[in-house]
Design an enzyme around this catalytic site. Structure first.
Site, PDB file in Angstrom:
ATOM      1  N   PRO A  10     -73.743   6.514 -53.278  1.00  0.00           N
ATOM      2  CA  PRO A  10     -74.793   6.400 -52.277  1.00  0.00           C
ATOM      3  C   PRO A  10     -76.040   7.233 -52.578  1.00  0.00           C
ATOM      4  CG  PRO A  10     -72.948   7.678 -51.418  1.00  0.00           C
ATOM      5  CD  PRO A  10     -72.519   7.105 -52.723  1.00  0.00           C
ATOM      6  N   ASN A  11     -77.155   6.613 -52.278  1.00  0.00           N
ATOM      7  CA  ASN A  11     -78.496   7.196 -52.355  1.00  0.00           C
ATOM      8  C   ASN A  11     -79.016   7.382 -53.777  1.00  0.00           C
ATOM      9  OD1 ASN A  11     -78.865   7.462 -49.490  1.00  0.00           O
ATOM     10  ND2 ASN A  11     -77.352   9.110 -49.585  1.00  0.00           N
ATOM     11  N   ARG A  18     -86.036  10.427 -53.653  1.00  0.00           N
ATOM     12  CA  ARG A  18     -85.197  11.346 -52.880  1.00  0.00           C
ATOM     13  C   ARG A  18     -85.257  12.763 -53.454  1.00  0.00           C
ATOM     14  NH1 ARG A  18     -78.760  11.891 -53.050  1.00  0.00           N
ATOM     15  NH2 ARG A  18     -78.536  13.283 -51.279  1.00  0.00           N
ATOM     16  N   TYR A  23     -83.315  16.465 -57.427  1.00  0.00           N
ATOM     17  CA  TYR A  23     -82.734  15.398 -58.238  1.00  0.00           C
ATOM     18  C   TYR A  23     -83.633  14.905 -59.372  1.00  0.00           C
ATOM     19  CZ  TYR A  23     -79.430  15.372 -54.412  1.00  0.00           C
ATOM     20  OH  TYR A  23     -78.497  15.744 -53.481  1.00  0.00           O
ATOM     21  N   ASN A  74     -70.926   9.253 -60.833  1.00  0.00           N
ATOM     22  CA  ASN A  74     -71.667  10.114 -59.919  1.00  0.00           C
ATOM     23  C   ASN A  74     -71.423   9.514 -58.541  1.00  0.00           C
ATOM     24  OD1 ASN A  74     -73.431  11.525 -58.310  1.00  0.00           O
ATOM     25  ND2 ASN A  74     -75.118  11.472 -59.782  1.00  0.00           N
ATOM     26  N   ALA A  77     -72.391  11.827 -52.365  1.00  0.00           N
ATOM     27  CA  ALA A  77     -71.721  12.525 -51.267  1.00  0.00           C
ATOM     28  C   ALA A  77     -70.238  12.179 -51.162  1.00  0.00           C
ATOM     29  CB  ALA A  77     -72.422  12.225 -49.945  1.00  0.00           C
ATOM     30  N   GLU A  98     -66.583  13.063 -63.887  1.00  0.00           N
ATOM     31  CA  GLU A  98     -67.413  13.231 -62.697  1.00  0.00           C
ATOM     32  C   GLU A  98     -68.716  13.884 -63.128  1.00  0.00           C
ATOM     33  OE1 GLU A  98     -67.473  16.145 -58.814  1.00  0.00           O
ATOM     34  OE2 GLU A  98     -65.518  15.613 -59.658  1.00  0.00           O
ATOM     35  N   HIS A 100     -72.945  15.029 -61.920  1.00  0.00           N
ATOM     36  CA  HIS A 100     -73.941  15.267 -60.873  1.00  0.00           C
ATOM     37  C   HIS A 100     -75.237  15.731 -61.515  1.00  0.00           C
ATOM     38  CE1 HIS A 100     -70.790  14.985 -57.879  1.00  0.00           C
ATOM     39  NE2 HIS A 100     -70.059  15.738 -58.688  1.00  0.00           N
ATOM     40  N   ARG A 107     -75.301  24.935 -54.599  1.00  0.00           N
ATOM     41  CA  ARG A 107     -75.943  24.355 -53.414  1.00  0.00           C
ATOM     42  C   ARG A 107     -75.154  24.695 -52.148  1.00  0.00           C
ATOM     43  NH1 ARG A 107     -77.596  18.435 -54.259  1.00  0.00           N
ATOM     44  NH2 ARG A 107     -78.732  18.943 -52.362  1.00  0.00           N
TER      45      ARG A 107
END
Length: 151
Positions: A10-11, A18, A23, A74, A77, A98, A100, A107
């Site tokens: 998502p996103n 964004r 990012y 990725n 969330a 995985e 990111h 964070r």
């Protein structure tokens, strides 16, 4: 030729718009172009998939069984709470990395936990768009090593 699927949750379709301070300014298409060039150098086949919907990501993971040799994921969330994606990865047993863009451990505290990490071969985070390139190189090396151990 090894086949690698790059999945984005998502996103991530909104990259470049964004929160560019976190990012980066590159959109997802730019990242995919960078990865296509790297995949060509490595002589691997690469495909891309993005969805904002958990069930669609799970369906794509299931459909990958017997279709790909590795997954770069990725999950956005979903990383932090999708036991369903974790179970899908665990079920198909396709080597998965995985990844990111940001360093999730630097964070907000809710981002520090990954429920999918335990069913992946590794995690790469914090290198912006280059996290994808690092993940592709790592998967390539991992698959090479697995092939060598079977000889």
């Amino acid at each position: 030729m090894k086949r690698i699927l790059v999945m984005n949750g998502p996103n991530l379709n909104m990259l470049g718009v964004r929160e560019p301070g976190i990012y980066g300014k590159q959109n997802l298409q730019c990242i995919e172009e960078m990865l296509r060039a790297q995949a060509e150098k490595l002589s691997v086949s690469i495909t891309f998939y993005q969805s904002n919907h958990e069930g669609e990501l799970i369906d794509r993971i299931h459909a990958s069984l017997g279709e790909v040799d590795g997954i770069l994921l990725n999950a956005g969330a979903f990383t932090h709470y999708s036991y369903a994606i974790r179970d899908a990865l665990s079920t198909v047993k396709i080597p998965t990395i995985e990844l990111h863009l940001s360093n999730i451990h630097a964070r907000e505290s809710f981002r520090h936990t990954s429920v999918i990490a335990a069913v992946t071969i590794g995690q790469i985070s914090g290198f912006g768009a280059y996290s994808y390139e690092h993940a592709l190189n790592a998967m390539y090396r991992y698959l090479e090593t697995q092939d060598a151990s079977m000889d």
